[in-house]
Design an enzyme around this catalytic site. Structure first.
Site, PDB file in Angstrom:
ATOM      1  N   GLY A  16      20.800 127.572  90.980  1.00 24.19           N
ATOM      2  CA  GLY A  16      21.176 127.913  89.608  1.00 24.19           C
ATOM      3  C   GLY A  16      20.347 129.056  89.058  1.00 24.19           C
ATOM      4  O   GLY A  16      19.333 129.454  89.642  1.00 24.19           O
TER       5      GLY A  16
ATOM      6  N   GLY B  93      12.016 126.137  93.014  1.00 25.20           N
ATOM      7  CA  GLY B  93      12.495 124.962  92.300  1.00 25.20           C
ATOM      8  C   GLY B  93      12.203 124.969  90.809  1.00 25.20           C
ATOM      9  O   GLY B  93      11.891 123.933  90.242  1.00 25.20           O
TER      10      GLY B  93
ATOM     11  N   HIS C 145       0.533 121.354  84.216  1.00 20.46           N
ATOM     12  CA  HIS C 145       0.801 120.395  83.131  1.00 20.46           C
ATOM     13  C   HIS C 145       0.128 119.044  83.359  1.00 20.46           C
ATOM     14  O   HIS C 145       0.509 118.060  82.736  1.00 20.46           O
ATOM     15  CB  HIS C 145       2.316 120.219  82.962  1.00 20.46           C
ATOM     16  CG  HIS C 145       3.018 121.497  82.595  1.00 20.46           C
ATOM     17  ND1 HIS C 145       4.248 121.857  83.092  1.00 20.46           N
ATOM     18  CD2 HIS C 145       2.628 122.518  81.784  1.00 20.46           C
ATOM     19  CE1 HIS C 145       4.588 123.042  82.605  1.00 20.46           C
ATOM     20  NE2 HIS C 145       3.627 123.456  81.810  1.00 20.46           N
TER      21      HIS C 145
ATOM     22  N   CYS D 209      -8.958 102.297  74.924  1.00 19.15           N
ATOM     23  CA  CYS D 209     -10.005 102.789  75.830  1.00 19.15           C
ATOM     24  C   CYS D 209     -11.092 101.730  75.990  1.00 19.15           C
ATOM     25  O   CYS D 209     -11.572 101.165  75.008  1.00 19.15           O
ATOM     26  CB  CYS D 209     -10.605 104.067  75.263  1.00 19.15           C
ATOM     27  SG  CYS D 209     -12.081 104.641  76.139  1.00 19.15           S
TER      28      CYS D 209
END
Length: 292
Positions: A268, A240, A141, A200
């Site tokens: 979990g 994780g 990502h 920019c």
């Protein structure tokens, strides 16, 4: 890079029991049998470095607040959304960028050096794997430490942009209310109103962090590249991550299709629990260092 040697920061880590010796043995066997290990990490590997995640029960952002991360379309479409995003990010950046890798990041780096880890894919945008020294790695990502122009593609370091922000906003001050997973903080509309955002430097276009915001997609080239690395691997470890986001989950589905053994280390439930070979409910920074 300096690595934090202090005890882990557990403020954002869900409660869990210490690793069971039988679990350690099972994971040891899994890792020993792997020759070309494919590892996918998520926010749960960075919580011990003091970075909150989104979904952990009781301590994740969604459990603690009604805040939600910015959507890609909103950032692109709305100047005021960008102003709010960058103001919050500006305040949170000094703290967020100072986080250091924990023991789990260092173990994965060491496995790479030993030739055990074939490829690492992280869903995190915090640069902690890079700070730890991992090189055989894809940041699925992107990374908050880089910024690029949506119009001309010019890239700059996020630390450099911080200097531009300071020059444009010499008298602007804001008190932060809690930090979110991707480094921004919570500010009021009143605080954000006078914050100036630079364009920019090359074309005057819109600057955006080099991360995949919610609602955006990972590039086809990157996805294909990761599939190639997975095809070269003989097992998969998820560390994780609950794998709720499809951009990462697709690789677990591909691993299942190839009949690769899959181990999960996550506090979990996860989306893979029903087809994993092994599921361990422990802290990454507590269990991974026990594997030799």
């Amino acid at each position: 890079h300096s690595i934090s040697r202090t005890s882990p920061n557990l403020a954002f880590v869900p409660a869990c029991l210490p690793p069971d010796p039988a679990d350690v043995e099972e994971l040891q066997r899994f890792i020993s049998n792997s020759k070309r290990l494919f590892v996918m990490t998520g926010a749960g590997i960075s919580t011990e470095s003091g970075i909150p995640d989104y979904r952990s029960e009781g301590v994740g952002l969604y459990a603690r607040t009604d805040r939600r991360p910015i959507q890609h379309a909103e950032f692109v479409r709305s100047a005021s959304a960008r102003q709010r995003y960058w103001a919050r990010n500006f305040v949170g950046w000094p703290q967020f960028s100072s986080h250091q890798p924990n023991r789990a990041h260092l173990v994965l780096r060491d496995w790479e050096k030993l030739g055990k880890l074939h490829w690492l894919v992280t869903q995190n945008v915090d640069a902690l794997h890079a700070k730890a020294g991992s090189q055989r790695m894809t940041e699925l990502h992107g990374c908050t430490h880089r910024v690029f122009c949506l119009d001309c593609g010019d890239q700059i370091l996020r630390s450099e942009l911080q200097e531009h922000f300071e020059a444009l906003n010499p008298t602007w001050k804001a008190e932060a209310f809690g930090v979110a997973p991707d480094g921004d903080v919570f500010l009021t509309d009143e605080q954000v109103r006078n914050f100036q955002v630079p364009a920019c430097r090359k074309c005057g276009g819109i600057l955006k962090p080099d991360v995949t915001f919610f609602g955006d997609t990972v590039s086809r080239e990157k996805v294909n590249f990761v599939h190639q690395r997975l095809a070269e691997s003989d097992s998969m470890l998820v560390a994780g991550s609950s794998m709720q986001v499809y951009s990462g989950y697709r690789f677990a589905l591909a691993a299942r299709e190839k009949q690769l053994p899959i181990a999960i280390l996550n506090i979990g439930p996860t989306r893979l629990d029903h087809f994993a070979s092994l599921k361990l409910n422990s802290r990454c920074g507590e269990l991974l260092p026990l594997i030799v």
